[in-house]
Motif scaffolding. Structure first.
Motif, PDB file in Angstrom:
ATOM      1  N   HIS A 161      17.168   5.319  -0.908  1.00 46.41           N
ATOM      2  CA  HIS A 161      15.726   5.062  -0.888  1.00 46.41           C
ATOM      3  C   HIS A 161      15.144   5.166  -2.292  1.00 46.41           C
ATOM      4  O   HIS A 161      14.378   4.293  -2.732  1.00 46.41           O
ATOM      5  CB  HIS A 161      15.036   6.056   0.052  1.00 46.41           C
ATOM      6  CG  HIS A 161      13.546   5.923   0.073  1.00 46.41           C
ATOM      7  ND1 HIS A 161      12.883   5.109   0.972  1.00 46.41           N
ATOM      8  CD2 HIS A 161      12.574   6.488  -0.707  1.00 46.41           C
ATOM      9  CE1 HIS A 161      11.590   5.185   0.752  1.00 46.41           C
ATOM     10  NE2 HIS A 161      11.377   6.017  -0.266  1.00 46.41           N
ATOM     11  N   LEU A 210       9.278  -0.098   2.628  1.00 51.95           N
ATOM     12  CA  LEU A 210      10.405   0.831   2.671  1.00 51.95           C
ATOM     13  C   LEU A 210       9.935   2.244   3.014  1.00 51.95           C
ATOM     14  O   LEU A 210      10.577   2.952   3.789  1.00 51.95           O
ATOM     15  CB  LEU A 210      11.125   0.842   1.320  1.00 51.95           C
ATOM     16  CG  LEU A 210      12.091  -0.305   1.035  1.00 51.95           C
ATOM     17  CD1 LEU A 210      12.663  -0.169  -0.368  1.00 51.95           C
ATOM     18  CD2 LEU A 210      13.221  -0.332   2.056  1.00 51.95           C
ATOM     19  N   GLN A 211       8.825   2.646   2.443  1.00 50.52           N
ATOM     20  CA  GLN A 211       8.310   3.984   2.723  1.00 50.52           C
ATOM     21  C   GLN A 211       7.931   4.129   4.196  1.00 50.52           C
ATOM     22  O   GLN A 211       8.228   5.146   4.835  1.00 50.52           O
ATOM     23  CB  GLN A 211       7.101   4.274   1.838  1.00 50.52           C
ATOM     24  CG  GLN A 211       7.439   4.486   0.372  1.00 50.52           C
ATOM     25  CD  GLN A 211       6.208   4.779  -0.455  1.00 50.52           C
ATOM     26  OE1 GLN A 211       5.134   4.209  -0.232  1.00 50.52           O
ATOM     27  NE2 GLN A 211       6.342   5.665  -1.431  1.00 50.52           N
ATOM     28  N   ALA A 271      11.002   4.407   6.387  1.00 48.76           N
ATOM     29  CA  ALA A 271      11.940   5.489   6.074  1.00 48.76           C
ATOM     30  C   ALA A 271      12.105   6.428   7.261  1.00 48.76           C
ATOM     31  O   ALA A 271      11.174   6.643   8.055  1.00 48.76           O
ATOM     32  CB  ALA A 271      11.457   6.267   4.853  1.00 48.76           C
TER      33      ALA A 271
END
Length: 257
Positions: free
Chosen positions: A163, A227-228, A231
């Motif tokens: 990440h 992406l955050q 997650a």
């Protein structure tokens, strides 16, 4: 001309990325202050080096911390426009002993043992060859001279590591890799350094400032946020991801000789 021939080299990419944003790194709160800078200044005050090196100088803050305690101070960075900003800021601060030298960390244009103190801060994750750069750092340092390295470190957890590398690259195309603490120790040992002290810390990154400082394009900002939001709970908790995208990373200050 092929498509690959039209793309910038790694060094050209770094120069392009940081040349356009040089002034922002002088005023950046993340880069302009911190306990690590206090430690660099403290060690330089103790060592009183004849000639100190700020390797991968960026906005020059490690150099500004060392210069009052050194006979001479050289700021070295791959981006010439970054060094122009450092020179101007050194003049503004009245630090007349700071000189600048453009160069890649992997091929330093200095004689063996030219320096007796070195600091390298928030730089190694941009180097094309970290191990080669650290060997060069060791080469240009006189025997038994202090060196201080500080950078973002990669988490031990593979998912969190992936990440971090992904959002770093989306934010800044010159990013190569954040290394783990174990990787740092191995690379420094291989370069001939003996580690004497390590200090870990957590650093909050304000999302708007973090992306704005690098002038990250909107499409890449959107990809980071995606992406955050996607997650896992474990990754989100590790980075303390906030609703606005701000997050917290790990840093490591390594002192060596």
């Amino acid at each position: 001309m092929t498509e690959d021939q039209t793309k910038p080299s790694r060094h050209a990419l770094v120069d392009r990325q940081f040349g356009a944003t040089a002034a922002a790194y002088v005023t950046s709160k993340v880069h302009a202050a911190g306990a690590d800078l206090d430690r660099i200044a403290e060690r330089a005050r103790e060592a009183r080096p004849a000639h100190a090196l700020d390797l991968g100088a960026g906005g020059g803050h490690a150099g500004y911390a060392m210069a009052p305690h050194a006979g001479k101070m050289t700021a070295c960075d791959l981006a010439p426009r970054m060094l122009e900003v450092v020179s101007a800021e050194a003049e503004r601060r009245g630090l007349a002993n700071i000189a600048v030298q453009p160069a890649a960390a992997e091929a330093l244009p200095f004689a063996d043992g030219a320096f007796d103190f070195l600091a390298c801060r928030f730089s190694t994750h941009h180097w094309r060859g970290a191990e080669a750069g650290l060997r060069e750092a060791r080469r240009v340092l006189a025997p038994n001279s202090p060196a201080i390295f500080m950078d973002v470190i990669a988490p031990a957890d593979p998912a969190a590591d992936t990440h971090l590398q992904a959002v770093e690259l989306l934010r800044d195309l010159s990013h190569v890799r954040d290394y783990s603490a174990a990787q740092w120790l191995a690379m420094l040992g291989g370069a001939g350094f003996a580690v004497t002290r390590m200090t870990s810390a957590r650093l909050r990154m304000d999302f708007a400032d973090w992306t704005g400082r690098m002038q990250t394009p909107p499409a890449q900002i959107a990809a980071i946020r995606a992406l955050q939001l996607a997650a896992s709970s474990e990754v989100s908790a590790h980075f303390e991801i906030e609703p606005d995208g701000s997050f917290t990373i790990d840093t490591l200050l390594i002192e060596a000789v």
